[in-house]
Design a protein around this motif. Structure first.
Motif, mmCIF file in Angstrom:
data_model
loop_
_atom_site.group_PDB
_atom_site.id
_atom_site.type_symbol
_atom_site.label_atom_id
_atom_site.label_comp_id
_atom_site.label_asym_id
_atom_site.label_seq_id
_atom_site.Cartn_x
_atom_site.Cartn_y
_atom_site.Cartn_z
ATOM 1 N N VAL A 39 29.629 34.980 45.896
ATOM 2 C CA VAL A 39 30.324 35.378 44.674
ATOM 3 C C VAL A 39 30.393 36.905 44.662
ATOM 4 N N ARG A 78 32.212 40.007 42.310
ATOM 5 C CA ARG A 78 32.922 40.352 41.072
ATOM 6 C C ARG A 78 33.336 39.108 40.302
ATOM 7 N N LYS A 137 34.027 36.158 41.381
ATOM 8 C CA LYS A 137 34.952 35.263 42.096
ATOM 9 C C LYS A 137 34.272 34.684 43.334
ATOM 10 N N GLN A 143 34.128 33.503 47.046
ATOM 11 C CA GLN A 143 34.782 33.782 48.313
ATOM 12 C C GLN A 143 34.238 32.834 49.378
ATOM 13 N N SER A 151 39.545 34.205 49.238
ATOM 14 C CA SER A 151 39.416 33.355 48.050
ATOM 15 C C SER A 151 39.497 31.887 48.468
#
Length: 156
Positions: free
Chosen positions: A28, A30, A32, A34, A127
């Motif tokens: 993770v 920020r 988000k 990955q 992502s």
């Protein structure tokens, strides 16, 4: 919940399919999620680390070992398989072996630059959506898109 697709034996007999253990390497950044993808050695397609069963290791431990060898991953393996995907492993002489890969989440704590297959592969953080676009296998695409890390990992 991930929708499961029927597996394909890619033309092989039901007794000829082989099992591999794969790692969905994630982190993770920020807030988000990955996913770490690597290239295959011969065809340079984007894949996840995977390999054969190893004597004395659990499937998750096998996946983590493969992630170390193929991508330099240091991390934590979950013992919960999040799904299975099928593919045809192309062997020398261009014949193929039907394989079923069991996918285990691997939380990446760090990446080492010196690892066994460092000169044979590339690696890339992307992502979930981009990872799903980059891999070829439909079942793997769905597993990547449906993956959700534990809530405590998102809060960190």
């Amino acid at each position: 919940m991930v929708t499961q697709l029927p597996i394909s034996l890619h033309g092989g007999a039901k007794g000829s399919a082989r099992t591999q253990f794969a790692g969905l390497c994630w982190r993770v950044r920020r807030g988000k999620v990955q996913i770490l993808l690597i290239t295959s050695r011969r065809r340079k397609r984007w894949i996840v680390p995977k390999g054969w069963p190893m004597e004395g290791k659990t499937p998750a431990e096998c996946a983590l070992t493969e992630a170390w060898e193929e991508a330099g991953v240091i991390g934590i393996a979950s013992d919960a398989c999040i799904g299975v995907y099928s593919y045809a492993r192309v062997r020398e002489g261009n014949d193929s072996l039907p394989c079923l890969a069991m996918l285990y989440p691997l939380q990446v704590k760090s990446l080492q630059n010196d690892f066994p297959e460092m000169r044979q592969r590339r690696r890339k953080w992307v992502s979930r959506k981009k990872a799903a676009r980059m891999v070829d296998h439909i079942e793997l695409k769905k597993l990547i898109l449906g993956f959700t890390p534990p809530v405590q990992a998102l809060a960190a």
